[in-house]
Design an enzyme around this catalytic site. Structure first.
Site, PDB file in Angstrom:
ATOM      1  N   GLY A 283      -7.141   0.679   3.359  1.00  0.00           N
ATOM      2  CA  GLY A 283      -8.630   0.783   3.129  1.00  0.00           C
ATOM      3  C   GLY A 283      -8.901   1.710   1.869  1.00  0.00           C
ATOM      4  N   GLY A 284      -7.995   2.291   1.352  1.00  0.00           N
ATOM      5  CA  GLY A 284      -8.074   3.023   0.136  1.00  0.00           C
ATOM      6  C   GLY A 284      -9.251   3.763  -0.168  1.00  0.00           C
ATOM      7  N   THR A 285      -9.827   4.069  -1.315  1.00  0.00           N
ATOM      8  CA  THR A 285     -10.691   5.259  -1.587  1.00  0.00           C
ATOM      9  C   THR A 285     -12.014   5.222  -0.710  1.00  0.00           C
ATOM     10  OG1 THR A 285     -10.200   4.980  -3.704  1.00  0.00           O
ATOM     11  CG2 THR A 285     -12.184   6.371  -3.400  1.00  0.00           C
ATOM     12  N   CYS A 286     -13.028   4.054  -0.500  1.00  0.00           N
ATOM     13  CA  CYS A 286     -13.994   3.862   0.129  1.00  0.00           C
ATOM     14  C   CYS A 286     -13.858   4.490   1.597  1.00  0.00           C
ATOM     15  CB  CYS A 286     -14.347   2.620   0.236  1.00  0.00           C
ATOM     16  SG  CYS A 286     -15.767   2.167   1.205  1.00  0.00           S
TER      17      CYS A 286
ATOM     18  N   HIS B  50     -46.227  -3.021   7.290  1.00  0.00           N
ATOM     19  CA  HIS B  50     -46.752  -1.899   7.074  1.00  0.00           C
ATOM     20  C   HIS B  50     -46.236  -1.076   8.416  1.00  0.00           C
ATOM     21  CE1 HIS B  50     -49.514   1.592   6.546  1.00  0.00           C
ATOM     22  NE2 HIS B  50     -49.790   1.278   7.852  1.00  0.00           N
TER      23      HIS B  50
ATOM     24  N   GLU C 229       0.699  -1.064  -0.046  1.00  0.00           N
ATOM     25  CA  GLU C 229      -0.002  -0.049  -0.054  1.00  0.00           C
ATOM     26  C   GLU C 229       0.879   1.224   0.050  1.00  0.00           C
ATOM     27  OE1 GLU C 229      -3.203   0.813  -0.218  1.00  0.00           O
ATOM     28  OE2 GLU C 229      -2.446   2.686  -0.423  1.00  0.00           O
TER      29      GLU C 229
HETATM   30  C1  FAD Z   1     -16.558  10.597  -3.146  1.00  0.00           C
HETATM   31  C2  FAD Z   1     -16.836   9.304  -3.386  1.00  0.00           C
HETATM   32  C3  FAD Z   1     -18.002   8.530  -2.860  1.00  0.00           C
HETATM   33  C4  FAD Z   1     -18.328   7.320  -2.906  1.00  0.00           C
HETATM   34  N1  FAD Z   1     -19.165   6.799  -2.454  1.00  0.00           N
HETATM   35  C5  FAD Z   1     -19.588   5.534  -2.468  1.00  0.00           C
HETATM   36  C6  FAD Z   1     -20.638   4.641  -2.000  1.00  0.00           C
HETATM   37  O1  FAD Z   1     -21.235   5.482  -1.275  1.00  0.00           O
HETATM   38  N2  FAD Z   1     -20.857   3.299  -2.275  1.00  0.00           N
HETATM   39  C7  FAD Z   1     -19.983   2.712  -3.145  1.00  0.00           C
HETATM   40  O2  FAD Z   1     -20.092   1.283  -3.226  1.00  0.00           O
HETATM   41  N3  FAD Z   1     -18.818   3.289  -3.708  1.00  0.00           N
HETATM   42  C8  FAD Z   1     -18.581   4.529  -3.554  1.00  0.00           C
HETATM   43  N4  FAD Z   1     -17.432   5.145  -4.129  1.00  0.00           N
HETATM   44  C9  FAD Z   1     -16.589   4.346  -4.903  1.00  0.00           C
HETATM   45  C10 FAD Z   1     -15.638   3.550  -4.062  1.00  0.00           C
HETATM   46  O3  FAD Z   1     -14.957   4.470  -3.192  1.00  0.00           O
HETATM   47  C11 FAD Z   1     -14.726   2.834  -5.133  1.00  0.00           C
HETATM   48  O4  FAD Z   1     -15.564   2.069  -5.883  1.00  0.00           O
HETATM   49  C12 FAD Z   1     -13.824   1.807  -4.190  1.00  0.00           C
HETATM   50  O5  FAD Z   1     -13.170   2.442  -3.069  1.00  0.00           O
HETATM   51  C13 FAD Z   1     -12.896   1.184  -5.028  1.00  0.00           C
HETATM   52  O6  FAD Z   1     -12.215   0.176  -4.402  1.00  0.00           O
HETATM   53  P1  FAD Z   1     -10.897  -0.618  -5.000  1.00  0.00           P
HETATM   54  O7  FAD Z   1     -10.719  -1.701  -4.442  1.00  0.00           O
HETATM   55  O8  FAD Z   1     -11.222  -0.599  -6.547  1.00  0.00           O
HETATM   56  O9  FAD Z   1      -9.636   0.375  -4.813  1.00  0.00           O
HETATM   57  P2  FAD Z   1      -9.458   1.741  -3.967  1.00  0.00           P
HETATM   58  O10 FAD Z   1     -10.488   1.825  -2.765  1.00  0.00           O
HETATM   59  O11 FAD Z   1      -9.419   2.960  -4.617  1.00  0.00           O
HETATM   60  O12 FAD Z   1      -8.096   1.417  -3.235  1.00  0.00           O
HETATM   61  C14 FAD Z   1      -6.649   1.079  -4.032  1.00  0.00           C
HETATM   62  C15 FAD Z   1      -5.468   1.205  -3.222  1.00  0.00           C
HETATM   63  O13 FAD Z   1      -4.563   1.099  -3.883  1.00  0.00           O
HETATM   64  C16 FAD Z   1      -3.532   1.668  -3.433  1.00  0.00           C
HETATM   65  N5  FAD Z   1      -2.468   1.960  -4.694  1.00  0.00           N
HETATM   66  C17 FAD Z   1      -2.795   2.574  -5.800  1.00  0.00           C
HETATM   67  N6  FAD Z   1      -1.691   2.407  -6.696  1.00  0.00           N
HETATM   68  C18 FAD Z   1      -0.995   1.768  -5.848  1.00  0.00           C
HETATM   69  C19 FAD Z   1       0.724   1.372  -6.232  1.00  0.00           C
HETATM   70  N7  FAD Z   1       1.205   1.468  -7.615  1.00  0.00           N
HETATM   71  N8  FAD Z   1       1.411   0.925  -5.061  1.00  0.00           N
HETATM   72  C20 FAD Z   1       0.821   0.513  -3.944  1.00  0.00           C
HETATM   73  N9  FAD Z   1      -0.546   0.868  -3.489  1.00  0.00           N
HETATM   74  C21 FAD Z   1      -1.336   1.532  -4.622  1.00  0.00           C
HETATM   75  C22 FAD Z   1      -4.226   3.119  -3.214  1.00  0.00           C
HETATM   76  O14 FAD Z   1      -3.598   3.817  -2.426  1.00  0.00           O
HETATM   77  C23 FAD Z   1      -5.167   2.692  -2.473  1.00  0.00           C
HETATM   78  O15 FAD Z   1      -5.411   2.470  -1.098  1.00  0.00           O
HETATM   79  C24 FAD Z   1     -17.303   6.386  -3.912  1.00  0.00           C
HETATM   80  C25 FAD Z   1     -16.014   7.241  -4.369  1.00  0.00           C
HETATM   81  C26 FAD Z   1     -15.853   8.534  -4.243  1.00  0.00           C
HETATM   82  C27 FAD Z   1     -14.623   9.085  -4.788  1.00  0.00           C
END
Ligand code: FAD
Length: 462
Positions: free
Chosen positions: A38-41, A440, A33
């Site tokens: 935990g990434g984007t979510c 209901h 990482e």
């Molecule tokens: C504002 C916003 C609101 C959202 N709300 C919702 C919602 O309510 N419900 C829903 O289902 N989805 C929602 N989403 C979408 C959801 O967040 C994403 O679809 C989901 O997080 C995707 O997960 P993922 O596993 O693909 O990767 P991500 O969660 O994006 O994680 C990828 C990880 O890989 C790491 N990484 C990237 N490149 C490298 C590298 N070269 N080397 C090492 N690490 C790396 C990153 O740092 C990151 O931690 C939302 C998105 C946004 C932007």
């Protein structure tokens, strides 16, 4: 060089769960990482935005006190420092939980740094080279930033930097009238900012049906969000301490000004600096890793999961990618992406719950279909709660009697949609759901009512 049974790049919504399954099966693995666990979510997507939406909803309801029979002393004012602290607390629990669980996982080595492929079997992180016959890419995506003259010269915000705000922007300009832009737009309006949403298309959330876009526009406008449709942003500049957007538009002022600018025009995959060329992994024209129905890339031994493969853009689709890969690899269970029914929610208030096809998609498919629709004003639970915006709409295939899709824009629409979604997974005729006796008073109790009053789609203009 250290060799592993498996390497996972990224700790989004697929990687950590896959790590637990692989480690549990006895494999020695590495997970990498580069940023926050935990990434984007967890950090900049679902968790923080839904926590902020909850604060905005509470403020909104407090302002509506007189509708419900109580008064608040004076004006409802939002303390953004406390709103952010609440958000940080919730995010922190998830973020630390992911980190802790990975770092304490037996057979799993955690690397912190940017990973890049060196070859089909090797990945570099900092000065280390890791090798494996199984590599799983779960790198997610980031906010796309359009090429607009002058944008480089202003401090714009994205969904990530929005997370650092602990003050109220006086006037938030939002570029993009789709899912992310609408959630932030309504939320900040409720916090107390002036909000202008600039959308290039003729309507909001263009992927949804027109009736959905219209209904969302009605309640946002009523709350005081300024919507500028058919407005192309030509240039961004800074003038007298304000951000100025010059618009190409037919109606309204050709210029909007605000104190802050949020860019919310879509996402792009984090695949541009991953060394994919050196591994020979193919990407499509938009940068998404090409995968087959079981999420295998063109290179044997390399898989891509989550947003980076372009087959889903949600937390639940990324998690389902993990389930598909684990089932195929470890359980001898041939699960596939094509078994998945599209489903998601838009977390405005009221929310939009979606399953399957839109009405527009059904019409385009040319099949014979039936449609049923009810206004939330006619749903007793919504009426009792004083939250009557929106409608529920269900589409059915006339010949197979299977449900094709549904759009529930209304209070609890994000939950009630699951009745329809689950029925779709069973492939049962809609009459099964029509005859179910629901509780209901709930929003879901009207689903059998809608299904009992279907009309041919071709004749129905809705
Ligand atoms: C504002 C916003 C609101 C959202 N709300 C919702 C919602 O309510 N419900 C829903 O289902 N989805 C929602 N989403 C979408 C959801 O967040 C994403 O679809 C989901 O997080 C995707 O997960 P993922 O596993 O693909 O990767 P991500 O969660 O994006 O994680 C990828 C990880 O890989 C790491 N990484 C990237 N490149 C490298 C590298 N070269 N080397 C090492 N690490 C790396 C990153 O740092 C990151 O931690 C939302 C998105 C946004 C932007």
């Amino acid at each position: 060089m250290t060799s592993y049974d498996a390497i996972i790049i990224g700790t989004g919504q697929a990687g950590p769960s896959l790590a637990r399954r692989l480690a549990g099966s006895g494999m020695k693995l590495a997970i990498i990482e580069r940023d926050r666990f935990g990434g984007t979510c967890v950090n900049t997507g679902c968790t923080p935005t839904k926590t902020l939406v909850a604060s905005a909803y509470a403020a909104h309801m407090a302002r509506r006190g007189t509708d419900y029979g109580f008064n608040t002393e004076g004006e409802v004012k939002v303390d953004m420092k406390r709103v952010k602290a609440r958000k940080d607390y919730v995010v922190g629990l998830s973020n630390r939980g992911v980190e802790r669980s990975l770092k304490s996982l037996e057979n799993c080595s955690v690397y912190q740094g940017h990973a890049r492929f060196v070859s089909t079997r090797e990945v570099e992180v900092g000065t280390e080279i890791l090798s494996s016959d199984r590599i799983f890419i779960n790198v997610g995506g980031r906010a796309a930033v359009p090429e607009i003259p002058g944008l480089d010269g202003v401090d714009y915000l994205t969904n990530s930097s929005m997370m650092d705000l602990d003050f109220l922007p006086r006037h938030l300009l939002v570029l993009g009238g789709s899912y992310v832009g609408l959630e932030f737009g309504q939320m900040y309006r409720r916090f107390g900012s002036e909000v202008t949403i600039v959308e290039i298309g003729p309507r909001l959330i263009p992927r949804e049906d027109e009736d959905v876009s219209e209904a969302v526009a009605v309640f946002l406008t009523r709350e005081g969000v300024d919507l500028r449709m058919n407005a192309k942003c030509l240039r961004v500049s800074k003038r007298d301490g304000e951000i100025v957007m010059k618009l190409d538009c037919d109606q309204g002022s050709p210029e909007v000004r605000g104190s802050h600018l949020l860019i919310a025009v879509g996402r792009r995959p984090n695949t541009d600096d991953l060394g994919l060329d050196r591994a020979g992994v193919r990407r499509d024209a938009r940068g998404y890793v090409e995968v087959d129905d079981e999420l295998r890339t063109n290179v044997p031994g390399i898989w891509a999961l989550g947003d980076c493969n372009g087959r889903g853009a949600f937390t639940h689709t990324s998690y389902n990618d993990f389930e598909i890969v684990a089932a195929n690899l470890l359980d001898g269970d041939q699960r596939r992406v094509s078994d998945r029914i599209p489903a998601y929610a838009l977390y405005t208030d009221p929310p939009l719950g979606r399953a399957g096809m839109t009405e527009a998609e059904v019409r385009r498919s040319g099949r014979r279909a039936l449609v049923g629709k009810i206004a939330m004003e006619d749903v007793s639970r919504a009426f009792e709660k004083g939250e009557t915006d929106g409608f529920m709409k269900v589409l059915v295939d006339t010949d197979s009697k299977e449900i094709l899709g549904a759009s529930f824009l209304g209070t609890s629409g994000d939950e009630a949609i699951h009745c329809v979604l689950d029925a779709m997974y069973t492939k049962a005729p809609y009459t099964v759901l029509q005859r179910a006796v629901h509780i209901h008073p709930t929003v879901a109790e009207f689903i059998p009512t809608i299904l009992g009053d279907l009309a041919p789609l071709s004749k129905q203009r809705i």
